[in-house]
Structure formats: C-alpha cells, structure tokens
Write an enzyme that holds these catalytic residues in place. Structure first.
Site, PDB file in Angstrom:
ATOM      1  N   GLN A 150      -7.684  39.808   2.578  1.00  0.00           N
ATOM      2  CA  GLN A 150      -7.024  39.279   1.060  1.00  0.00           C
ATOM      3  C   GLN A 150      -7.790  39.730   0.270  1.00  0.00           C
ATOM      4  OE1 GLN A 150      -4.524  35.328   1.350  1.00  0.00           O
ATOM      5  NE2 GLN A 150      -5.532  35.298   3.341  1.00  0.00           N
ATOM      6  N   ARG A 203       3.013  35.519   1.437  1.00  0.00           N
ATOM      7  CA  ARG A 203       3.349  34.315   0.639  1.00  0.00           C
ATOM      8  C   ARG A 203       4.885  33.730   0.831  1.00  0.00           C
ATOM      9  NH1 ARG A 203      -0.832  32.949  -0.158  1.00  0.00           N
ATOM     10  NH2 ARG A 203      -1.262  34.917   1.143  1.00  0.00           N
ATOM     11  N   ASP A 260     -15.528  28.815  -0.114  1.00  0.00           N
ATOM     12  CA  ASP A 260     -14.155  29.147   0.048  1.00  0.00           C
ATOM     13  C   ASP A 260     -13.944  30.463  -0.485  1.00  0.00           C
ATOM     14  OD1 ASP A 260     -11.569  29.101   1.057  1.00  0.00           O
ATOM     15  OD2 ASP A 260     -10.918  27.682  -0.601  1.00  0.00           O
ATOM     16  N   GLU A 261     -12.914  31.428   0.250  1.00  0.00           N
ATOM     17  CA  GLU A 261     -12.495  32.555  -0.425  1.00  0.00           C
ATOM     18  C   GLU A 261     -13.713  33.372  -0.519  1.00  0.00           C
ATOM     19  OE1 GLU A 261      -9.665  33.098  -0.345  1.00  0.00           O
ATOM     20  OE2 GLU A 261      -8.291  31.479  -1.081  1.00  0.00           O
ATOM     21  N   LYS A 299      -6.920  27.049   6.690  1.00  0.00           N
ATOM     22  CA  LYS A 299      -8.326  26.889   6.311  1.00  0.00           C
ATOM     23  C   LYS A 299      -8.836  25.629   5.396  1.00  0.00           C
ATOM     24  CE  LYS A 299      -8.259  29.757   1.962  1.00  0.00           C
ATOM     25  NZ  LYS A 299      -8.600  28.624   1.149  1.00  0.00           N
ATOM     26  N   THR A 300      -7.607  25.113   4.436  1.00  0.00           N
ATOM     27  CA  THR A 300      -8.380  24.087   3.840  1.00  0.00           C
ATOM     28  C   THR A 300      -8.436  22.653   4.649  1.00  0.00           C
ATOM     29  OG1 THR A 300      -7.190  24.812   2.005  1.00  0.00           O
ATOM     30  CG2 THR A 300      -7.549  22.447   1.740  1.00  0.00           C
TER      31      THR A 300
END
Length: 733
Positions: free
Chosen positions: A249, A600, A218-219, A32-33
């Site tokens: 998430q 993770r 973002d997020e 996504k970044t």
C-alpha cells in the site's frame, strides 16, 4: 488479559512483543489498528510501562484520534502518551525549543495556500515570468529539497548552475528568509527543523530519547527521509521500535514516501521480529483474490497473501462502456438499482485515478437526483472568509506574521491599497522588522490621511488587545470579538447578497468548529487550536455519516472502506497512467494503487472502462488496463476482457505492440509504429516514376504523376494526392 482474546494468533503475538524492534506487516483490512491499540494497553496494564514513555505516530488526525479513543476505551481512563501525527509531534517539540533554531515559540505554520501567496510575491519582486515558472513549480522543488535535505545554498552545487537552477536557488533562498522573518514554518519545516534541532542540541535529543523509550509508527511504508530520520534518531537509544505497515500500500512515492524504509527495516535494526497479519476482516474472498492476482505481479514486495473466513461473495463486475458518458450512466444506474431501504447512499464510493474524471459522474448522479459528495475539492478551510478570519487569529497569536497581516489589513476596506501596502512592506524590510511593528510607529501612521490613520490605529489596537489577553480568553470569545470589532461581519451584512449570506453561514459554522474543540478540551489554547486546523488532512474531512455517494481519487481513499466500490477508467494511459513509466518503479506503484482501490470494497466491486474517452479536450480510443488483464478471470463476470492472440511480426515484437516477457509501456507502441514505418519504407523502396500504377488501401488504384524520391504525386481517378514515400502504404502494380 481477557481483552487480548479478541485478537487472532498473529495479532496477539505482535501485541505482546514489547522489547526490541518489531515489524508488523499488516495487509489491508487485517486489523492493524486493533493490534496497535491492544499493544499499548498490554504495555501499560500488564508490563507496567509508563504511558508517558510511549510515542505513537501516524499520518492523519483521524487515525491518531481513533487510536487514542480506542486505547482510552479499553483502559477506562485518559492516557498521557503522545498519540499524534508526525507533524503534530514535531510541532509540539518545536514549540518548546524553537529558540534553539532562532524562532520564537509562537511561530506560525503556513499551509499550501500561504506558501503559494509567499512565492507569488517573490516571483513578482524578482520579475520572473509567472507563466514560465509557476508557484507550484517552485514549491514542488523546494519541498523535495527539504526532504533530502538540500539547502538553497547547496541547490546549485547539486543541480548545476544553469539559469533555471540559479532561479530556483534564488527563489528558494528568498522563501526561506521570508519564512524566518515572519517567524513561520511550512509543513516540511516541521519535520526538517525537528531533525535539525536534534542534531544541533544533543541535550534536547537525549531528553526525548529518554522520554520516548517505546516508539510505534503507523503506515511506515509512507514515511519519507525526514520522518525516517526523526524516528531513527529517537529510537537509537533504547531500540524499542515497532513499525506497522504494508509495502503493498505504498502509494505516495511521488510525494516523497520511500518504500525502502519498510523493505529494509531489518537492515536498520538488529534482531527484528517480523509478524505478518494476513487475515482480512473487511472484504469477501473474491475481492481479496482479485487484489492478490494484481499485486503479486510486483517484484519489490514482502511475500504475503490476504485471506478471509468470509464467504466468496459476488464476483467482480466488469463493464466495457462506449464512452465516459455511458460509463457514468452505467454506474449511476447500478447505484439506483442497488440502493434499497436498508442501504444508504454513503455505502457507495466511486474511486477514480484523476480528479478530472469526476465531472461526468457528478452530471450523471445529478440527473438522477442521487446525492453525492466530492472529497478533494475546495477545502472548507480554504474558503476566502475562513482564510480571512483564521489570519486574524494567526496575527493575534503571532504579530510577526506578515503574510496574515497582508491578507487582512484591508479586509474589510480600510483604505490601504496595493501601493500603500507595498510602501509599508518596503519600509518594514529596510527597518528589518515586521509590518505590524512598522504600523505601531506614530510617525509612519501620521504620513497617511486622518481617516486611514484612524483605521490603522483601530486595527492595531484590536490585534494588540486580543494578543495581550489571549491567555485569559476562550477562543470563541476571541473569535466573536474579532468578527464584530474588525467590522468584517458588518461589511458582509451590508452587502445583502446571497453570496455574502453564504459566507456568513460559513463563518457561523466555523464557530461550531471552535465550540467542538472547546467541548473536547475546555483548556485548549489559541496556538493549539491553530495547529489542529492547520494540520487537518483531506481525509479528515470525510464525514461517514453524510448520506451521499462519495467521489474521490484512490489516493484519497486510503484508510477508508465502503460496502460498494466502483473503479472507473481502467484503461492503459489513464490507469496505469503514462507517467508511471517515467520511473523504473512507476508501474509497481500504480499497481499498488490498484490494490488499494480494490481492497476498499467490502461486499461488491465494479470495474469499468470506456472504448473511447474524451479527456483534457482530446478523444482517444482506449485499450483496457494492464491491471484488468492481470486479474484472475475466474473471479470476474460481465463483459469479457479483450486479449489479442499474439502473432510474431519479427524481432520479438507481437501484433499488439508488446514485447514478449515485458510489461506494457507507452513507448512500445511508438517502437512498434517505427518498425512498421521501416517496413513500409522497405516495401515501397522500389523506384517509382511517372506512369507507374500503384494501389493504396484507402484511395484505391492510381497513376504516378511524378516522384522525387521523397514525395510522390498520384492521381486517383482525377483526385491528385501528394504522399510521402515510405510512410504511405503504396504497392506497385
């Protein structure tokens, strides 16, 4: 446009869609970044959009810096877009318009430690029982009120006018007035006051709507109501809003995050384009398969499934330990076994549900001389000496900051004790001015002894001198001057102890922090520096270069990744925790947290549980986590995950205490126990009288001596027991 060739089909579609609302559903590790940074480059380089008109907001300084660095690397020069955290963006707006809300532009930002100190003072002033009402209790309620938002005046109308509500409202009101008097805001205020500013002054809102014609968030799944309102108000004018997030998430609902913001984005904006990023670049397919088998049990989620073109990789290892010590021993042993010349200790992470679990792992790692770092302990910036010197800096920046002054007026000792300080606070309150202004009054100073008066004059002169010259000095110069001229450094040196030496080392390390900021921006001002360290998030303290095993909670791990991950404590009651069942969607949030933990891991994942666990001083036998039972068993190796064969015992309840067709809840066991008790009562409802012979599964056969319908006395080979009828499993012979 060659740089877009690095993106996959979906990422490229998202990067090139610039006009109108866009929802990017970006699964864990889906790049996504990269998508966001390439989108900004495409907007500025190909579409000709002025970077000045772009606002990109995220949650951590680490994420904001990474995004900005990537964009500038791609375009080869600096960018004047705002790429900031929510709090930093709001703070920058408030610095320019604080007077509209009655604040000075040099207002201070109070961190949680400052807030607790202020609430403690209020509790003391009101004579409230500190054991019954802790500062954390009040601050938790105040924070939730500011998110809604509910003012202190509105609190009792919303929550009733009983004694507890009135006490909260009184503390809340005094807290707000103290903040305003100190020309200070807390973190919640930065968001709340920005929204208030937009509502109060339409010209200010129009100014930023016209500037930020293109907004990226973002997020987005972690946004609360105030963040949602801030973004929505800015985006209403041009409707060019792009939000990136993953509803799977959303793990911060307990601190205000509202998952509806992302789930209902298409209701808030018309003609939304939705792009799903489902290709994962982080984990093996076995790890992704395990994560999906758990998260797919959630009902409140957007349909998507992560996939990868990587190999299947190793299966997930499951280990059922005897107790928490055996669990820690196993994990430490695995780290020793896996550690090799080409693997470093910082490739390993132990992610647990609660901080209290870390102790046994710290002990086990220490015994094997394995270096480790606990992320989430006492922050460097919360250490006494660092808080002291930052309060000196805060007072130079804002002389109305009473909280900072109270902390350092007698650091080092200047002869101003608690009683003297209390008199000064009272006098300042009567005069309706800051304590610093009161200290500037010659008549007030003359009331002290000559030694104390001299010390106070030296203190005020020091603060005034640097305050008047703060625009002309580097922060490092101000810092050096305060350390030496205040006498703080000398006082530590005179102590000549190991503790004092450690404090001096920390103060010197803080100077390195200042130098780093000055190297990045030679023109950085004192207010800007204070803002940056005040807004540091815990994850920003993670140093990926430190060669040590990382121990942290799963909440802290969000946004990070590790080759090898251990997830201990996979037991019902611990993970998911019992509190998850207090809210209707509590179990779903815990399941999302499990999904975050699993994703993770890049290469290997270990899951462990303990047959019995001592936690908070109590030892219990445990039951393996519901999340373990939801895992695809074909992806797991190691110990078997126990699943009882279901046996109907009536009324839809099965032998393991779980109702068929529903997920496990803590009170199901209580419900099952009550049904068993009722059954025992029915089984032993026959009247027992003296002389009857009975059998008991533990004590054997016995003779009834007496029975009053509730208590029965029975002799088991001369050992007389008093048992409760209906509770004791007695069978009449």
């Amino acid at each position: 446009m060659e740089y877009l060739n690095k993106l996959n089909k979906e990422q490229r579609a998202a990067a090139m869609y610039t006009e109108g609302p866009l929802l990017i559903l970006a699964g864990a590790g889906s790049g996504k970044t990269s998508t966001m940074t390439h989108r900004i480059v495409y907007m500025t380089e190909e579409k000709g959009i002025d970077p000045y008109n772009i606002l990109a907001v995220t949650f951590t300084n680490k994420a904001a810096k990474e995004m900005k660095d990537r964009v500038e690397t791609l375009i080869g020069h600096g960018l004047n877009s705002w790429i900031l955290t929510f709090h930093s963006a709001c703070l920058r707006i408030l610095r320019s318009h604080a007077e509209v809300l009655g604040y000075g532009r040099d207002f201070a930002v109070y961190d949680p430690t400052d807030q607790k100190t202020m609430i403690k003072n209020i509790i003391k002033e009101l004579g409230i029982d500190a054991k019954r009402y802790t500062p954390s209790y009040f601050l938790g309620i105040i924070s939730k009120c500011k998110e809604k938002p509910i003012t202190a005046e509105e609190y009792t109308n919303v929550y009733g006018d009983d004694i507890k509500a009135k006490t909260v409202a009184q503390v809340y009101g005094m807290y707000e007035r103290a903040l305003k008097k100190n020309n200070a805001m807390d973190f919640d205020d930065l968001l709340l006051n920005t929204v208030r500013l937009f509502k109060k002054d339409e010209t200010v809102l129009l100014k930023y709507q016209n500037r930020f014609r293109y907004i990226m968030v973002d997020e987005y799944q972690d946004t609360n109501r105030m963040q949602y309102m801030f973004i929505k108000m800015l985006a209403e004018a041009h409707n060019n809003i792009c939000v990136v997030g993953d509803d799977d998430q959303c793990i911060y609902q307990w601190r205000g995050a509202d998952i509806r913001n992302i789930l209902e984005f298409e209701k808030d904006f018309k003609d939304v384009k939705v792009v799903k990023l489902e290709q994962n670049y982080r984990s093996t397919s076995n790890i992704l398969g395990a994560a999906h088998s758990v998260i797919s049990n959630n009902r409140s989620r957007k349909s998507k499934k992560l996939w990868t073109d990587q190999d299947a990789g190793n299966k997930i290892v499951y280990y059922r330990a005897e107790d928490e010590r055996d669990e820690a021993y196993f994990i430490a042993s695995e780290i020793n076994r896996m550690k090799s010349s080409d693997r470093k200790y910082n490739d390993f992470a132990i992610l647990y549900r609660t901080n209290s679990q870390s102790r046994t792992f710290e002990e086990a790692l220490s015994r094997r001389e394995i270096p480790y770092r606990v992320l989430g302990g006492l922050r460097y910036y919360d250490r006494k000496e660092i808080k002291d010197i930052t309060c000196y800096l805060r007072l130079v920046q804002n002389k109305a900051d009473d909280l900072a002054l109270i902390r350092i007026i007698n650091e080092p000792k200047r002869g101003i004790g608690g009683k003297t300080l209390e008199k000064l606070r009272t006098l300042a309150a009567v005069r309706q001015e800051s304590i610093f202004n009161t200290l500037m009054d010659r008549e007030v100073i003359s009331s002290f002894s000559s030694k104390i008066s001299s010390n106070i004059e030296s203190f005020t002169e020091l603060i005034n001198s640097y305050s008047s010259e703060k625009e002309n000095l580097r922060i490092s110069d101000i810092y050096d001057g305060l350390l030496v001229k205040s006498g703080y450094l000398k006082a530590l040196e005179e102590q000549n102890t190991l503790e004092a030496e450690s404090r001096i080392e920390n103060l010197m390390e803080f100077k390195s922090v200042i130098y780093n900021y000055e190297d990045e921006d030679p023109n950085i001002t004192l207010p800007e520096f204070m803002e940056r360290i005040a807004l540091l998030a815990e994850v920003d303290n993670h140093d990926a270069g430190e060669n040590a095993v990382v121990l942290m909670t799963m909440h802290s791990a969000k946004g990070l990744e590790f080759p090898f991950v251990f997830m201990p404590g996979m037991e019902d009651g611990l993970f998911p925790g019992w509190r998850a069942f207090d809210r209707e969607d509590g179990l779903e949030e815990e399941r999302r947290l499990c999904y975050v933990g699993i994703t993770r891991a890049k290469e290997r994942l270990w899951l462990t549980s303990a047959e019995r666990r001592t936690l908070y001083g109590k030892t219990d036998y445990t039951r393996e986590s519901q999340f373990l039972r939801e895992l695809d068993k074909s992806l797991i190796e190691g110990d078997a995950i126990f699943e009882k064969k279901k046996r109907d015992v009536g009324q839809g309840v099965f032998s393991d205490g779980i109702t068929e067709g529903s997920s496990f809840k803590p009170f199901d066991q209580l419900k099952y126990a009550r049904q068993q008790m009722k059954k025992n009562l029915e089984d032993s409802s026959d009247d027992l009288s003296a002389g009857d012979m009975v059998s008991h599964p533990k004590f054997g056969e016995g003779k009834v001596l007496s029975c009053d319908g509730k208590i029965v006395q029975i002799s088991f080979d001369g050992d007389v027991k008093k048992l409760a009828v209906g509770f004791a499993p007695l069978k009449k012979l």
